[in-house]
Write a protein that holds these residues in place. Structure first.
Motif, PDB file in Angstrom:
ATOM      1  N   THR A 131       1.034  27.527  44.510  1.00 54.29           N
ATOM      2  CA  THR A 131       0.920  27.571  42.639  1.00 54.29           C
ATOM      3  C   THR A 131       2.386  28.397  42.870  1.00 54.29           C
ATOM      4  O   THR A 131       2.934  28.372  41.599  1.00 54.29           O
ATOM      5  CB  THR A 131      -0.686  28.897  42.836  1.00 54.29           C
ATOM      6  OG1 THR A 131      -1.826  28.084  43.172  1.00 54.29           O
ATOM      7  CG2 THR A 131       0.022  28.711  40.867  1.00 54.29           C
ATOM      8  N   HIS A 141       4.785  27.651  40.553  1.00 56.58           N
ATOM      9  CA  HIS A 141       5.372  28.411  39.296  1.00 56.58           C
ATOM     10  C   HIS A 141       7.211  28.274  39.131  1.00 56.58           C
ATOM     11  O   HIS A 141       7.462  27.972  38.336  1.00 56.58           O
ATOM     12  CB  HIS A 141       4.828  29.650  39.356  1.00 56.58           C
ATOM     13  CG  HIS A 141       5.683  30.591  38.124  1.00 56.58           C
ATOM     14  ND1 HIS A 141       6.763  30.887  38.693  1.00 56.58           N
ATOM     15  CD2 HIS A 141       4.745  31.061  37.766  1.00 56.58           C
ATOM     16  CE1 HIS A 141       6.603  32.607  37.479  1.00 56.58           C
ATOM     17  NE2 HIS A 141       5.541  31.744  36.722  1.00 56.58           N
ATOM     18  N   GLY A 199       7.367  25.816  35.936  1.00 58.43           N
ATOM     19  CA  GLY A 199       6.987  27.676  35.234  1.00 58.43           C
ATOM     20  C   GLY A 199       7.728  27.616  34.495  1.00 58.43           C
ATOM     21  O   GLY A 199       8.106  29.325  34.182  1.00 58.43           O
ATOM     22  N   ARG A 208      10.123  23.868  32.174  1.00 52.38           N
ATOM     23  CA  ARG A 208       9.214  24.486  31.779  1.00 52.38           C
ATOM     24  C   ARG A 208       9.161  24.555  30.142  1.00 52.38           C
ATOM     25  O   ARG A 208       8.295  23.972  29.033  1.00 52.38           O
ATOM     26  CB  ARG A 208       8.975  26.573  31.549  1.00 52.38           C
ATOM     27  CG  ARG A 208       8.677  26.614  31.103  1.00 52.38           C
ATOM     28  CD  ARG A 208       8.362  28.367  30.791  1.00 52.38           C
ATOM     29  NE  ARG A 208       6.794  29.156  30.400  1.00 52.38           N
ATOM     30  CZ  ARG A 208       7.210  29.277  28.960  1.00 52.38           C
ATOM     31  NH1 ARG A 208       8.166  28.743  28.072  1.00 52.38           N
ATOM     32  NH2 ARG A 208       5.655  29.667  28.573  1.00 52.38           N
ATOM     33  N   LEU A 214      -3.373  26.375  37.000  1.00 57.10           N
ATOM     34  CA  LEU A 214      -3.762  27.695  36.745  1.00 57.10           C
ATOM     35  C   LEU A 214      -1.654  27.997  35.695  1.00 57.10           C
ATOM     36  O   LEU A 214      -1.837  28.763  35.045  1.00 57.10           O
ATOM     37  CB  LEU A 214      -2.905  27.898  37.836  1.00 57.10           C
ATOM     38  CG  LEU A 214      -4.818  28.135  39.412  1.00 57.10           C
ATOM     39  CD1 LEU A 214      -4.393  28.722  40.419  1.00 57.10           C
ATOM     40  CD2 LEU A 214      -4.945  29.582  37.805  1.00 57.10           C
ATOM     41  N   LEU A 215      -1.200  26.444  35.900  1.00 58.90           N
ATOM     42  CA  LEU A 215       0.509  26.943  35.964  1.00 58.90           C
ATOM     43  C   LEU A 215      -0.430  26.585  33.882  1.00 58.90           C
ATOM     44  O   LEU A 215       1.240  27.553  33.580  1.00 58.90           O
ATOM     45  CB  LEU A 215       1.508  26.020  36.276  1.00 58.90           C
ATOM     46  CG  LEU A 215       2.700  26.038  36.007  1.00 58.90           C
ATOM     47  CD1 LEU A 215       3.188  27.089  36.036  1.00 58.90           C
ATOM     48  CD2 LEU A 215       3.200  24.648  36.478  1.00 58.90           C
ATOM     49  N   CYS A 239      -0.704  32.879  34.723  1.00 54.02           N
ATOM     50  CA  CYS A 239      -0.359  32.225  35.649  1.00 54.02           C
ATOM     51  C   CYS A 239      -1.163  32.755  36.826  1.00 54.02           C
ATOM     52  O   CYS A 239      -0.021  33.606  37.484  1.00 54.02           O
ATOM     53  CB  CYS A 239       0.621  31.030  36.200  1.00 54.02           C
ATOM     54  SG  CYS A 239       0.706  30.493  37.338  1.00 54.02           S
ATOM     55  N   GLY A 271       3.114  31.992  32.634  1.00 58.25           N
ATOM     56  CA  GLY A 271       2.582  30.260  32.372  1.00 58.25           C
ATOM     57  C   GLY A 271       2.849  29.570  31.890  1.00 58.25           C
ATOM     58  O   GLY A 271       4.020  30.623  30.693  1.00 58.25           O
TER      59      GLY A 271
END
Length: 209
Positions: free
Chosen positions: A89, A93, A97, A102, A123-124, A129, A145
């Motif tokens: 993750t 990110h 992210g 983004r 999750l992002l 996040c 996030g």
């Protein structure tokens, strides 16, 4: 146009997720990943037969972990749907992210391009996040996030990664009221960020007053 957001708890959710996804994803799906050697690439192509699936990731063979931003932006801008795969993750990110990608992902989603994320990709999608300790060997932490589903926290691999106790603790620590827990087989499908429907099983919901 309706905004379509799919959050998958794990890879076991793909079978139940795929039929509703194929109804809305259009012809060209951009799969955002951590490497062009994405280990599930063949599975995605098999499940989404008839769709053009383009993988966006750093080219590890080039000897750099940097992402070609112009190429990635063109793929995202030209996609009829965006799917963010799973993995580390923190790495997701960093890649998707932050910075111009983004903003592009958020703009595309707000314009009606469906977004789906599995595990790290799910999750992002949130306003905050979670970067799980299971990814990095350090305590859980949070980063900003994409904000596609504001005011909500998410637990993926729910039964394996601490369940209700962990989600409840994160909600209290982040001063947030709504949390969803997704086991590996479960997908939540939000339309315009309203109450979701689930595929593959039931999600766990916590609402704090």
């Amino acid at each position: 146009m309706t905004r379509q957001l799919f959050l998958l708890g794990g890879m076991s959710a793909l079978d139940a997720f795929t039929p509703p996804w194929l109804k809305v994803c259009g012809e060209r799906v951009a799969v955002l990943s951590y490497a062009l050697s994405e280990k599930h690439a063949a599975l995605y192509r098999d499940l989404w037969a008839g769709r053009q699936v383009e993988f966006v990731a750093p080219d590890e063979e080039s000897g750099t972990l940097d992402l070609d931003l112009d190429w990635a932006a063109a793929a995202i801008a030209g996609a009829s749907a965006i799917f963010v795969a799973g993995g580390d993750t923190s790495r997701y990110h960093d890649l998707y992210g932050t910075g111009p990608l983004r903003e592009l992902i958020c703009t595309r989603y707000r314009s009606g391009v469906p977004y789906a994320g599995v595990s790290a990709g799910a999750l992002l999608a949130l306003e905050q996040c979670l970067i799980p300790g299971q990814d990095s060997g350090v305590p859980d932490r949070f980063g900003p996030g994409l904000g596609l589903l504001p005011g909500t926290l998410l637990g993926v691999h729910f039964a394996e990664w601490g369940g209700a106790a962990t989600l409840h603790r994160h909600l209290r620590a982040r001063h947030m009221a709504t949390g969803w827990g997704l086991d590996d087989c479960v997908t939540l499908h939000f339309r315009d960020e309203a109450e979701p429907v689930s595929y593959g099983g039931s999600a766990f919901l916590i609402r704090l007053s």
